[in-house]
Design a protein around this motif. Structure first.
Motif, PDB file in Angstrom:
ATOM      1  N   LYS A   1       0.870  -1.158  -0.061  1.00 58.16           N
ATOM      2  CA  LYS A   1       0.177   0.082   0.009  1.00 58.16           C
ATOM      3  C   LYS A   1       0.773   1.234   0.054  1.00 58.16           C
ATOM      4  O   LYS A   1       0.561   2.061  -0.798  1.00 58.16           O
ATOM      5  CB  LYS A   1      -0.939   0.098   1.173  1.00 58.16           C
ATOM      6  N   THR A   2       1.841   1.225   0.772  1.00 59.98           N
ATOM      7  CA  THR A   2       2.876   2.543   1.093  1.00 59.98           C
ATOM      8  C   THR A   2       3.428   2.612  -0.327  1.00 59.98           C
ATOM      9  O   THR A   2       3.750   3.577  -0.665  1.00 59.98           O
ATOM     10  CB  THR A   2       3.873   2.019   2.067  1.00 59.98           C
ATOM     11  N   LEU A   3       4.124   1.613  -1.215  1.00 60.94           N
ATOM     12  CA  LEU A   3       4.891   1.618  -2.275  1.00 60.94           C
ATOM     13  C   LEU A   3       4.012   1.995  -3.367  1.00 60.94           C
ATOM     14  O   LEU A   3       4.369   3.032  -4.226  1.00 60.94           O
ATOM     15  CB  LEU A   3       5.438   0.420  -2.620  1.00 60.94           C
ATOM     16  N   SER A   4       2.633   1.846  -3.374  1.00 63.11           N
ATOM     17  CA  SER A   4       1.750   2.244  -4.470  1.00 63.11           C
ATOM     18  C   SER A   4       1.331   3.855  -3.951  1.00 63.11           C
ATOM     19  O   SER A   4       1.328   4.321  -5.235  1.00 63.11           O
ATOM     20  CB  SER A   4       0.451   1.453  -4.209  1.00 63.11           C
ATOM     21  N   GLU A   5       1.151   4.183  -2.928  1.00 60.54           N
ATOM     22  CA  GLU A   5       0.724   5.432  -2.567  1.00 60.54           C
ATOM     23  C   GLU A   5       1.939   6.419  -2.995  1.00 60.54           C
ATOM     24  O   GLU A   5       1.615   7.546  -3.434  1.00 60.54           O
ATOM     25  CB  GLU A   5       0.459   5.689  -1.126  1.00 60.54           C
ATOM     26  N   LEU A   6       3.038   6.180  -2.787  1.00 57.09           N
ATOM     27  CA  LEU A   6       4.216   6.871  -2.886  1.00 57.09           C
ATOM     28  C   LEU A   6       4.853   6.813  -4.049  1.00 57.09           C
ATOM     29  O   LEU A   6       5.698   7.611  -4.788  1.00 57.09           O
ATOM     30  CB  LEU A   6       5.312   6.645  -1.964  1.00 57.09           C
ATOM     31  N   GLY A   7       4.467   5.798  -5.190  1.00 61.04           N
ATOM     32  CA  GLY A   7       5.070   5.734  -6.508  1.00 61.04           C
ATOM     33  C   GLY A   7       6.121   5.278  -6.500  1.00 61.04           C
ATOM     34  O   GLY A   7       7.056   5.599  -7.434  1.00 61.04           O
ATOM     35  N   LEU A   8       6.518   4.351  -5.746  1.00 55.00           N
ATOM     36  CA  LEU A   8       8.017   3.886  -5.576  1.00 55.00           C
ATOM     37  C   LEU A   8       8.083   2.318  -6.421  1.00 55.00           C
ATOM     38  O   LEU A   8       9.429   1.996  -6.279  1.00 55.00           O
ATOM     39  CB  LEU A   8       8.460   3.681  -4.075  1.00 55.00           C
ATOM     40  N   TYR A   9       7.294   2.087  -6.720  1.00 57.14           N
ATOM     41  CA  TYR A   9       7.527   0.601  -7.659  1.00 57.14           C
ATOM     42  C   TYR A   9       8.231   0.703  -8.993  1.00 57.14           C
ATOM     43  O   TYR A   9       9.151  -0.127  -9.158  1.00 57.14           O
ATOM     44  CB  TYR A   9       5.985  -0.143  -8.246  1.00 57.14           C
ATOM     45  N   ASP A  10       8.243   2.075  -9.500  1.00 57.07           N
ATOM     46  CA  ASP A  10       9.018   2.174 -10.648  1.00 57.07           C
ATOM     47  C   ASP A  10      10.500   2.846 -10.132  1.00 57.07           C
ATOM     48  O   ASP A  10      11.412   3.162 -11.234  1.00 57.07           O
ATOM     49  CB  ASP A  10       8.408   2.989 -11.595  1.00 57.07           C
ATOM     50  N   CYS A  11      10.725   3.305  -9.148  1.00 54.05           N
ATOM     51  CA  CYS A  11      11.793   4.056  -8.662  1.00 54.05           C
ATOM     52  C   CYS A  11      12.309   3.473  -7.427  1.00 54.05           C
ATOM     53  O   CYS A  11      12.331   4.221  -6.471  1.00 54.05           O
ATOM     54  CB  CYS A  11      11.382   5.607  -8.518  1.00 54.05           C
ATOM     55  N   PRO A  12      12.889   2.208  -7.378  1.00 51.65           N
ATOM     56  CA  PRO A  12      13.185   1.850  -6.012  1.00 51.65           C
ATOM     57  C   PRO A  12      14.716   2.580  -5.550  1.00 51.65           C
ATOM     58  O   PRO A  12      15.022   2.585  -4.488  1.00 51.65           O
ATOM     59  CB  PRO A  12      13.843   0.287  -6.695  1.00 51.65           C
ATOM     60  N   GLU A  13      15.333   3.307  -6.641  1.00 53.47           N
ATOM     61  CA  GLU A  13      16.589   4.005  -5.957  1.00 53.47           C
ATOM     62  C   GLU A  13      16.179   5.199  -5.126  1.00 53.47           C
ATOM     63  O   GLU A  13      16.958   5.703  -4.388  1.00 53.47           O
ATOM     64  CB  GLU A  13      17.255   4.379  -7.285  1.00 53.47           C
TER      65      GLU A  13
END
Length: 75
Positions: free
Chosen positions: A60-72
């Motif tokens: 949920k947190t990764l989706s909300e912050l849009g971090l799936y495409d930017c792991p760096e």
């Protein structure tokens, strides 16, 4: 690994003599560590339900912050 880096001409396992020589040369830096046991609290809280809850919150947190495409961007 030595074969891959060009340090050995053939890809075959090293001998036990090589191992003893390596350990003798590096005896001051090579140590054997025993794994530590888990604390009782960690064992008690390491349940499938807690892992499921953690993974759902992480997703949920990764989706909300849009971090799936930017792991760096994760520190």
């Amino acid at each position: 690994m030595a074969f891959r880096f060009g340090r050995r001409p053939v890809d075959k396992p090293v001998s036990i003599c090589w191992l003893y020589g390596f350990l003798k040369r590096w005896q001051s830096r090579v140590v054997s560590k025993k794994p530590s046991t888990l604390d009782r609290i960690r064992v008690r809280n390491s349940t499938p339900e807690s892992a499921y809850y953690f993974n759902n919150n992480l997703d949920k947190t990764l989706s909300e912050l849009g971090l799936y495409d930017c792991p760096e961007r994760i520190n």
